[in-house]
Every structure is written in structure tokens, then in C-alpha cells.
Design a protein around this motif. Structure first.
Motif, PDB file in Angstrom:
ATOM      1  N   ASN A   1      36.329 -50.185  82.055  1.00  0.00           N
ATOM      2  CA  ASN A   1      36.399 -50.157  83.506  1.00  0.00           C
ATOM      3  C   ASN A   1      37.539 -49.266  83.998  1.00  0.00           C
ATOM      4  OD1 ASN A   1      35.250 -51.074  86.025  1.00  0.00           O
ATOM      5  ND2 ASN A   1      37.167 -52.186  86.316  1.00  0.00           N
ATOM      6  N   LEU A   2      38.684 -49.333  83.352  1.00  0.00           N
ATOM      7  CA  LEU A   2      39.796 -48.446  83.715  1.00  0.00           C
ATOM      8  C   LEU A   2      39.396 -46.987  83.528  1.00  0.00           C
ATOM      9  CD1 LEU A   2      42.880 -50.284  82.152  1.00  0.00           C
ATOM     10  CD2 LEU A   2      42.514 -49.824  84.575  1.00  0.00           C
ATOM     11  N   PHE A   3      38.728 -46.705  82.419  1.00  0.00           N
ATOM     12  CA  PHE A   3      38.287 -45.348  82.105  1.00  0.00           C
ATOM     13  C   PHE A   3      37.276 -44.851  83.134  1.00  0.00           C
ATOM     14  CE2 PHE A   3      35.446 -42.509  79.539  1.00  0.00           C
ATOM     15  CZ  PHE A   3      36.354 -41.475  79.358  1.00  0.00           C
ATOM     16  N   PHE A   4      36.324 -45.710  83.485  1.00  0.00           N
ATOM     17  CA  PHE A   4      35.287 -45.317  84.448  1.00  0.00           C
ATOM     18  C   PHE A   4      35.842 -45.168  85.864  1.00  0.00           C
ATOM     19  CE2 PHE A   4      32.021 -47.824  81.709  1.00  0.00           C
ATOM     20  CZ  PHE A   4      31.963 -46.789  80.788  1.00  0.00           C
ATOM     21  N   SER A   5      36.789 -45.995  86.228  1.00  0.00           N
ATOM     22  CA  SER A   5      37.285 -46.038  87.604  1.00  0.00           C
ATOM     23  C   SER A   5      38.356 -44.993  87.909  1.00  0.00           C
ATOM     24  CB  SER A   5      37.879 -47.419  87.905  1.00  0.00           C
ATOM     25  OG  SER A   5      36.904 -48.416  87.727  1.00  0.00           O
ATOM     26  N   ALA A   6      38.980 -44.437  86.886  1.00  0.00           N
ATOM     27  CA  ALA A   6      40.129 -43.548  87.089  1.00  0.00           C
ATOM     28  C   ALA A   6      39.840 -42.263  87.872  1.00  0.00           C
ATOM     29  CB  ALA A   6      40.768 -43.212  85.746  1.00  0.00           C
ATOM     30  N   PRO A   7      38.754 -41.551  87.583  1.00  0.00           N
ATOM     31  CA  PRO A   7      38.541 -40.286  88.302  1.00  0.00           C
ATOM     32  C   PRO A   7      38.301 -40.483  89.797  1.00  0.00           C
ATOM     33  CG  PRO A   7      37.158 -40.388  86.337  1.00  0.00           C
ATOM     34  CD  PRO A   7      37.734 -41.754  86.548  1.00  0.00           C
ATOM     35  N   LYS A   8      38.724 -39.499  90.572  1.00  0.00           N
ATOM     36  CA  LYS A   8      38.547 -39.565  92.025  1.00  0.00           C
ATOM     37  C   LYS A   8      37.133 -39.184  92.431  1.00  0.00           C
ATOM     38  CE  LYS A   8      43.384 -38.768  93.017  1.00  0.00           C
ATOM     39  NZ  LYS A   8      44.401 -37.862  93.482  1.00  0.00           N
TER      40      LYS A   8
ATOM     41  N   LEU B   1      36.484 -58.477  87.118  1.00  0.00           N
ATOM     42  CA  LEU B   1      36.550 -57.023  87.147  1.00  0.00           C
ATOM     43  C   LEU B   1      35.824 -56.480  88.369  1.00  0.00           C
ATOM     44  CD1 LEU B   1      35.775 -55.905  83.470  1.00  0.00           C
ATOM     45  CD2 LEU B   1      37.944 -55.827  84.657  1.00  0.00           C
ATOM     46  N   ILE B   2      36.445 -55.527  88.988  1.00  0.00           N
ATOM     47  CA  ILE B   2      35.775 -54.802  90.070  1.00  0.00           C
ATOM     48  C   ILE B   2      35.313 -53.494  89.451  1.00  0.00           C
ATOM     49  CG2 ILE B   2      36.050 -53.739  92.336  1.00  0.00           C
ATOM     50  CD1 ILE B   2      38.304 -55.851  92.810  1.00  0.00           C
ATOM     51  N   LEU B   3      34.036 -53.453  89.105  1.00  0.00           N
ATOM     52  CA  LEU B   3      33.486 -52.334  88.364  1.00  0.00           C
ATOM     53  C   LEU B   3      33.275 -51.109  89.246  1.00  0.00           C
ATOM     54  CD1 LEU B   3      30.791 -54.268  86.283  1.00  0.00           C
ATOM     55  CD2 LEU B   3      33.069 -53.566  85.539  1.00  0.00           C
ATOM     56  N   ALA B   4      33.354 -49.950  88.615  1.00  0.00           N
ATOM     57  CA  ALA B   4      33.075 -48.695  89.308  1.00  0.00           C
ATOM     58  C   ALA B   4      31.623 -48.716  89.785  1.00  0.00           C
ATOM     59  CB  ALA B   4      33.304 -47.522  88.358  1.00  0.00           C
TER      60      ALA B   4
ATOM     61  N   GLU C   1      29.450 -46.451  90.110  1.00  0.00           N
ATOM     62  CA  GLU C   1      28.543 -45.686  89.254  1.00  0.00           C
ATOM     63  C   GLU C   1      28.121 -46.506  88.037  1.00  0.00           C
ATOM     64  OE1 GLU C   1      30.949 -43.113  91.801  1.00  0.00           O
ATOM     65  OE2 GLU C   1      31.448 -44.756  90.449  1.00  0.00           O
ATOM     66  N   PHE C   2      29.028 -47.317  87.531  1.00  0.00           N
ATOM     67  CA  PHE C   2      28.698 -48.159  86.381  1.00  0.00           C
ATOM     68  C   PHE C   2      27.771 -49.300  86.808  1.00  0.00           C
ATOM     69  CE2 PHE C   2      30.162 -51.328  83.020  1.00  0.00           C
ATOM     70  CZ  PHE C   2      29.344 -50.786  82.044  1.00  0.00           C
ATOM     71  N   ILE C   3      28.019 -49.870  87.983  1.00  0.00           N
ATOM     72  CA  ILE C   3      27.154 -50.934  88.507  1.00  0.00           C
ATOM     73  C   ILE C   3      25.719 -50.431  88.613  1.00  0.00           C
ATOM     74  CG2 ILE C   3      26.647 -52.341  90.556  1.00  0.00           C
ATOM     75  CD1 ILE C   3      29.723 -52.481  90.993  1.00  0.00           C
ATOM     76  N   ASP C   4      25.536 -49.181  89.068  1.00  0.00           N
ATOM     77  CA  ASP C   4      24.196 -48.595  89.173  1.00  0.00           C
ATOM     78  C   ASP C   4      23.507 -48.548  87.812  1.00  0.00           C
ATOM     79  OD1 ASP C   4      24.632 -48.241  91.873  1.00  0.00           O
ATOM     80  OD2 ASP C   4      25.124 -46.101  91.699  1.00  0.00           O
ATOM     81  N   HIS C   5      24.232 -48.139  86.787  1.00  0.00           N
ATOM     82  CA  HIS C   5      23.655 -48.086  85.434  1.00  0.00           C
ATOM     83  C   HIS C   5      23.313 -49.483  84.925  1.00  0.00           C
ATOM     84  CE1 HIS C   5      23.865 -43.852  84.225  1.00  0.00           C
ATOM     85  NE2 HIS C   5      24.938 -43.773  85.007  1.00  0.00           N
ATOM     86  N   LEU C   6      24.185 -50.440  85.184  1.00  0.00           N
ATOM     87  CA  LEU C   6      23.932 -51.817  84.733  1.00  0.00           C
ATOM     88  C   LEU C   6      22.675 -52.388  85.385  1.00  0.00           C
ATOM     89  CD1 LEU C   6      27.569 -53.281  84.789  1.00  0.00           C
ATOM     90  CD2 LEU C   6      26.261 -52.570  82.786  1.00  0.00           C
ATOM     91  N   ALA C   7      22.472 -52.058  86.657  1.00  0.00           N
ATOM     92  CA  ALA C   7      21.298 -52.561  87.380  1.00  0.00           C
ATOM     93  C   ALA C   7      20.004 -51.956  86.828  1.00  0.00           C
ATOM     94  CB  ALA C   7      21.426 -52.246  88.864  1.00  0.00           C
ATOM     95  N   LYS C   8      20.078 -50.724  86.380  1.00  0.00           N
ATOM     96  CA  LYS C   8      18.890 -50.028  85.873  1.00  0.00           C
ATOM     97  C   LYS C   8      18.599 -50.344  84.405  1.00  0.00           C
ATOM     98  CE  LYS C   8      19.674 -46.085  88.920  1.00  0.00           C
ATOM     99  NZ  LYS C   8      20.189 -44.700  88.985  1.00  0.00           N
ATOM    100  N   GLN C   9      19.614 -50.805  83.671  1.00  0.00           N
ATOM    101  CA  GLN C   9      19.464 -51.005  82.229  1.00  0.00           C
ATOM    102  C   GLN C   9      19.936 -52.407  81.834  1.00  0.00           C
ATOM    103  OE1 GLN C   9      20.965 -47.675  79.802  1.00  0.00           O
ATOM    104  NE2 GLN C   9      21.304 -46.587  81.727  1.00  0.00           N
ATOM    105  N   PRO C  10      19.041 -53.374  81.800  1.00  0.00           N
ATOM    106  CA  PRO C  10      19.437 -54.739  81.420  1.00  0.00           C
ATOM    107  C   PRO C  10      20.091 -54.816  80.037  1.00  0.00           C
ATOM    108  CG  PRO C  10      17.218 -54.708  82.329  1.00  0.00           C
ATOM    109  CD  PRO C  10      17.640 -53.281  82.192  1.00  0.00           C
ATOM    110  N   ALA C  11      19.641 -53.974  79.112  1.00  0.00           N
ATOM    111  CA  ALA C  11      20.241 -53.992  77.764  1.00  0.00           C
ATOM    112  C   ALA C  11      21.711 -53.573  77.828  1.00  0.00           C
ATOM    113  CB  ALA C  11      19.469 -53.067  76.824  1.00  0.00           C
ATOM    114  N   LEU C  12      22.019 -52.607  78.687  1.00  0.00           N
ATOM    115  CA  LEU C  12      23.406 -52.168  78.858  1.00  0.00           C
ATOM    116  C   LEU C  12      24.244 -53.287  79.468  1.00  0.00           C
ATOM    117  CD1 LEU C  12      25.531 -49.899  78.754  1.00  0.00           C
ATOM    118  CD2 LEU C  12      24.740 -49.182  81.022  1.00  0.00           C
ATOM    119  N   LYS C  13      23.686 -53.966  80.443  1.00  0.00           N
ATOM    120  CA  LYS C  13      24.381 -55.086  81.088  1.00  0.00           C
ATOM    121  C   LYS C  13      24.697 -56.174  80.062  1.00  0.00           C
ATOM    122  CE  LYS C  13      23.977 -58.109  85.164  1.00  0.00           C
ATOM    123  NZ  LYS C  13      24.498 -59.327  84.670  1.00  0.00           N
TER     124      LYS C  13
END
Length: 193
Positions: free
Chosen positions: A161-168, A129-132, A134-146
Motif C-alpha cells: 500500500n505504501l508503494f502503490f500510494s506514494a506516487p503523485k 488500510l486506506i488503499l490507493a 487504483e488498487f481498489i479498482d483492480h481488487l474489484a475487478k479481480q476477486p483472486a487478487l483481492k
């Protein structure tokens, strides 16, 4: 005949004549019926074959393994851009169903044969997966989320990932991520409640 399906059809505000006719055809083909996902579902030896669906603009027969069927009449339609397996035949009037009955039975019997043969669609091989961003930033800050995200099934991961990546706009992507964090931490998919 299943009483839950009787109730469903009798209470349907749209597509009642169409549903009755489709039901008769499906039962004539030897399928058993039940109500699943709030819709009449038709099975062969406990395996889901077809479901009757009602929408605003049309009603449809959804063939669960429709991609495996021969479609000489070109009537099987994908239900969405990302649909791989299921296919629909759509109707807007009971007259269409009556006219197509012999063709419909051919498709239904073909779907039964697919099930008898044990044919399956191989799962799609997904690349990484090529993550959005903005989501990668959250994953880096929150190990529990990752950890929670990595514990989800691949399908749930792709849906998020589709949901997060869709908006421009980045702002919208960030907002979507923030709204879903609690759900991911609970191990739920995008559409789970």
C-alpha cells in the motif's frame, strides 16, 4: 570467531578496519557471531542483538531492539522514516570507534540486558488500510487478487500500500499496481523474489 565472518571482513572493499574493530568490541562483550543476511550478526543466547552494516557513506552497528535502549549520548539513529524498533550508531572512520569504545560497550551491555529481561516492542496497532484508488479498482475487478492480498501478512499489505500510494500521478500508481499483481497472486511480499 566465525570463519564466515572472517571471510566477509577479508573480502570487504569498504570499512574493513572499522568492521574489524567493531567485531573485536562485540566479541569482547561476550556475544557470539554468525553471518546472517550477508552481514556479521552478533547474538546472545541465540537471539539477534546487533549486526554490522556497511553502506556507501558510513558503516554502522544496528541494534535490533535499539528503541528500548537508553541513549544518553544521543547517538542512536532511526534507519528510516518508518523504522520503529532498530537503531544505528554510525561511523566514518575507525578513529571514531576507538574513541567511542567505552560508550559502545555500555550500549552493547545494555542491549544484552534488554534481551536477558525478555523485553519486546509491542506490535503497532494499525488502523484499517486506506488503499490507493487504483488498487481498489483492480481488487474489484479481480476477486483472486483481492483474496490473495487479504491472505498476505499485515506488514506485506502495508508495504504494498505504501508503494502503490506514494506516487503523485494516478498513471504511476496504476503502473505500480499492474507490475505487482503477479507477485501478490503468488503470495509474495513487495521485496520477495
Amino acid at each position: 570467531m566465525n570463519s564466515a565472518v572472517d571471510t566477509y571482513i577479508s573480502k570487504a572493499q569498504k570499512w574493513q578496519p572499522e568492521s574489524k574493530k567493531l567485531r573485536k568490541i562485540l566479541l569482547d562483550c561476550g556475544l557470539t557471531e554468525t553471518l546472517k543476511w550477508g552481514k556479521p550478526c552478533y547474538m546472545f543466547q541465540e537471539n539477534n542483538i546487533i549486526v554490522i552494516q556497511g553502506f556507501k557513506e558510513y558503516c554502522a552497528l544496528l541494534f535490533f531492539k535499539g528503541v528500548l535502549l537508553n541513549d544518553p549520548h544521543g547517538i542512536l539513529l532511526k534507519t528510516g522514516e518508518n523504522t520503529r524498533v532498530g537503531r544505528q550508531i554510525r561511523f566514518t572512520h575507525v578513529r571514531e570507534i576507538v574513541e567511542m569504545e567505552p560508550v559502545l560497550k555500555t550500549y552493547i551491555y545494555q542491549a544484552i540486558e534488554v534481551e536477558k529481561a525478555g523485553l519486546k516492542v509491542e506490535p503497532k496497532k494499525h488502523g484499517e488500510l486506506i488503499l490507493a484508488e487504483e488498487f481498489i479498482d483492480h481488487l474489484a475487478k479481480q476477486p483472486a487478487l483481492k483474496n490473495a492480498f487479504e491472505s498476505l501478512t499485515p506488514g506485506r499489505q502495508r508495504a504494498y500500500n505504501l508503494f502503490f500510494s506514494a506516487p503523485k500521478q494516478s498513471k504511476t500508481r496504476s503502473s505500480r499496481v499492474e507490475k505487482c499483481i503477479k507477485q501478490i497472486l503468488q503470495g509474495k511480499g513487495l521485496n520477495d523474489r
